[in-house]
Structures are given as C-alpha cells and as structure tokens.
Design a protein around this motif. Structure first.
Motif, PDB file in Angstrom:
ATOM      1  N   ILE A   1       0.871  -1.135  -0.029  1.00 30.78           N
ATOM      2  CA  ILE A   1       0.105   0.006  -0.044  1.00 30.78           C
ATOM      3  C   ILE A   1       0.643   1.271  -0.086  1.00 30.78           C
ATOM      4  CG2 ILE A   1      -1.923   1.344   0.955  1.00 30.78           C
ATOM      5  CD1 ILE A   1      -2.577  -1.646   0.236  1.00 30.78           C
ATOM      6  N   HIS A   2       0.370   2.461  -0.633  1.00 33.03           N
ATOM      7  CA  HIS A   2       1.090   3.483  -0.967  1.00 33.03           C
ATOM      8  C   HIS A   2       0.259   4.584  -0.890  1.00 33.03           C
ATOM      9  CE1 HIS A   2       4.839   1.406  -1.874  1.00 33.03           C
ATOM     10  NE2 HIS A   2       4.259   0.354  -2.864  1.00 33.03           N
ATOM     11  N   GLY A   3       0.726   5.985  -0.873  1.00 28.82           N
ATOM     12  CA  GLY A   3      -0.056   7.018  -0.913  1.00 28.82           C
ATOM     13  C   GLY A   3      -1.063   7.136   0.281  1.00 28.82           C
ATOM     14  N   PRO A   4      -2.120   7.838  -0.386  1.00 22.22           N
ATOM     15  CA  PRO A   4      -3.381   8.029   0.493  1.00 22.22           C
ATOM     16  C   PRO A   4      -4.042   6.755   1.312  1.00 22.22           C
ATOM     17  CG  PRO A   4      -3.891   8.981  -1.642  1.00 22.22           C
ATOM     18  CD  PRO A   4      -2.489   8.172  -1.704  1.00 22.22           C
TER      19      PRO A   4
ATOM     20  N   LYS B   1      -5.377   4.032   6.158  1.00 21.02           N
ATOM     21  CA  LYS B   1      -6.182   2.996   6.097  1.00 21.02           C
ATOM     22  C   LYS B   1      -5.785   1.651   6.707  1.00 21.02           C
ATOM     23  CE  LYS B   1      -9.679   5.197   3.391  1.00 21.02           C
ATOM     24  NZ  LYS B   1     -10.542   5.045   1.996  1.00 21.02           N
ATOM     25  N   VAL B   2      -4.159   1.694   6.735  1.00 23.25           N
ATOM     26  CA  VAL B   2      -3.728   0.380   6.838  1.00 23.25           C
ATOM     27  C   VAL B   2      -3.827  -0.089   8.453  1.00 23.25           C
ATOM     28  CG1 VAL B   2      -2.107   0.550   5.046  1.00 23.25           C
ATOM     29  CG2 VAL B   2      -1.240   1.121   7.341  1.00 23.25           C
TER      30      VAL B   2
ATOM     31  N   TYR C   1       5.855   4.286   4.179  1.00 25.16           N
ATOM     32  CA  TYR C   1       5.097   4.226   5.388  1.00 25.16           C
ATOM     33  C   TYR C   1       6.116   4.514   6.707  1.00 25.16           C
ATOM     34  CZ  TYR C   1       1.884   2.829   9.127  1.00 25.16           C
ATOM     35  OH  TYR C   1       1.041   2.655  10.199  1.00 25.16           O
ATOM     36  N   ILE C   2       7.259   3.806   6.425  1.00 28.66           N
ATOM     37  CA  ILE C   2       8.088   4.043   7.440  1.00 28.66           C
ATOM     38  C   ILE C   2       9.341   4.900   7.071  1.00 28.66           C
ATOM     39  CG2 ILE C   2       7.867   1.496   8.086  1.00 28.66           C
ATOM     40  CD1 ILE C   2      10.224   0.649   6.453  1.00 28.66           C
TER      41      ILE C   2
END
Length: 228
Positions: free
Chosen positions: A194-197, A201-202, A219-220
């Motif tokens: 998952i990336h961006g917007p 929601k993760v 994310y990290i």
C-alpha cells in the motif's frame, strides 16, 4: 543480531522508472534507504524485505538492483511482490548470493524462528474482487501454508511471516490468509504493497495475538524498522 523489516524498495538502477513521479518524498529514495540502512544495520543483523524489490522485467536486468541490496550489511530474506516480474526459479535465485535468500514455498531461520511467506493477493470482500482474483487468492493461501508446513515439519513452532499484500481487506475482515496464520500461531506478519492515500487506512498493530507490521517504504520513511 537484530531483526529488521522493509518492503517496496522499487529499485530501478537498470530501468527508466524514477519514483519521484509518485511524490517528492520518493526523490532519490534509494539514497534514503541506503543511508538509513548503514546507520543502524550491521553484518550480524537480518533484514526481511517483503516484495516489490525491482522494476526490472527480466532477471538479468534485475541483477544490478539485487547486487545493490546484497552489498548492504546484514543477511537479507526476500519475498515476492506483485511488480517482481524478474522473479524466476527459486532454486536459481537462491544460488545467486551467500547472504541474500529468497522465499517461495520454503523457509529460512532467524534464531529459533522460521521465516515463512508468500506474495499474497487482494482478499475476498475487496471491491471488484473477481473470479480470477479468487483463483490467485486461493493459490497464494496454498503457498503460504506450504511454507509454514515445511518449517513445522522440520521441527519449528515459532513463526514470522512475510506477505507482500495486506492479509486482510480494507474492512479488516478475517481472510483465508489470517486463518492460516492463526492455525500455525504465527507471531508477526510483515507486509507492504500500500502507498499514498491508502496508507491512512492500513492496520499496523496486534489483533487476535498476531502483530501486523506495515513496512512500505513511504510508510516507514524509507527507514528499516526493528521488529525483534
């Protein structure tokens, strides 16, 4: 002998795929990864890399990206992502390097833990989930269980899993992947994709006794996270 994790390196040393088009934070992201890596990781450490390693389409083209990873300190354990089209025979891949290993229907070890995993796929309950998705989703469950069973049959009973796709849908429903993770009492799951917007929601935390660790580079902040 610490254990770290990161995913979605999206390296492109041998292809024209500048990641800066996905946002300023991706500009020269390989330098960010390398600098953060060198600041904390030693040759005694192990790093799990959960997919989307290289944009290359063929294995010979990906070699420069894989060599770059292998040159960094520590032992590396890599699982496949959806963009890793260069990925070929697992036996061939595992003959390439001494300190870089590749997971597919097999496992590697970190202390008394077995490191298992698979690529994964979008889960049922996801909008637009099709019959073709269901076939791949079920096949990836078989691969995940094969990896875990192979380790269990070898005598291991402590497991950490790598799966590129989130092992649940965006509503965090229990999936076929999660049922397998529970069956084998997996302690930690490293995932990315998952990336961006979508990063807002993760799920990153513990649920039903399993710790889910989101490790997409953006994310990290392109900095490998210590998980043990």
């Amino acid at each position: 002998m610490a254990l770290y994790a990161i995913s979605d390196l999206h390296l492109a040393f041998n292809s024209d795929k500048p990641m800066g088009i996905f946002g300023e934070h991706w500009f020269k992201h390989d330098d960010k990864i390398k600098n953060n890596w060198l600041a904390k990781i030693t040759d005694d450490d192990t790093v799990l890399i959960a997919g989307d390693i290289s944009w290359s389409m063929k294995q010979d083209e990906s070699r420069v990206d894989l060599d770059w990873i292998d040159s960094l300190p520590g032992r590396k354990i890599i699982s496949k992502g959806n963009h890793d089209y260069w990925w070929t025979s697992i036996s061939k891949l595992n003959k390439m390097y001494e300190n870089t290993n590749f997971i597919q229907n097999n496992y590697f070890t970190y202390g008394d833990y077995a490191i298992c995993g698979t690529r994964g796929w979008i889960c049922e309950g996801t909008k637009g989930f099709s019959e073709q998705d269901e076939k791949i989703y079920k096949r990836e469950q078989i691969r995940l269980e094969l990896s875990l069973k192979t380790a269990k049959d070898a005598g291991y009973n402590k497991f950490i899993c790598m799966i590129h796709y989130p092992p649940m849908n965006d509503k965090f429903d229990e999936s076929g992947f999660i049922k397998i993770l529970k069956k084998y009492n997996v302690e930690k799951v490293v995932y990315g994709h998952i990336h961006g917007p979508g990063l807002s929601k993760v799920f990153n935390g513990t649920k039903d006794g399993i710790e889910y660790i989101m490790t997409s580079c953006d994310y990290i902040d392109f900095d490998p996270v210590q998980i043990m």
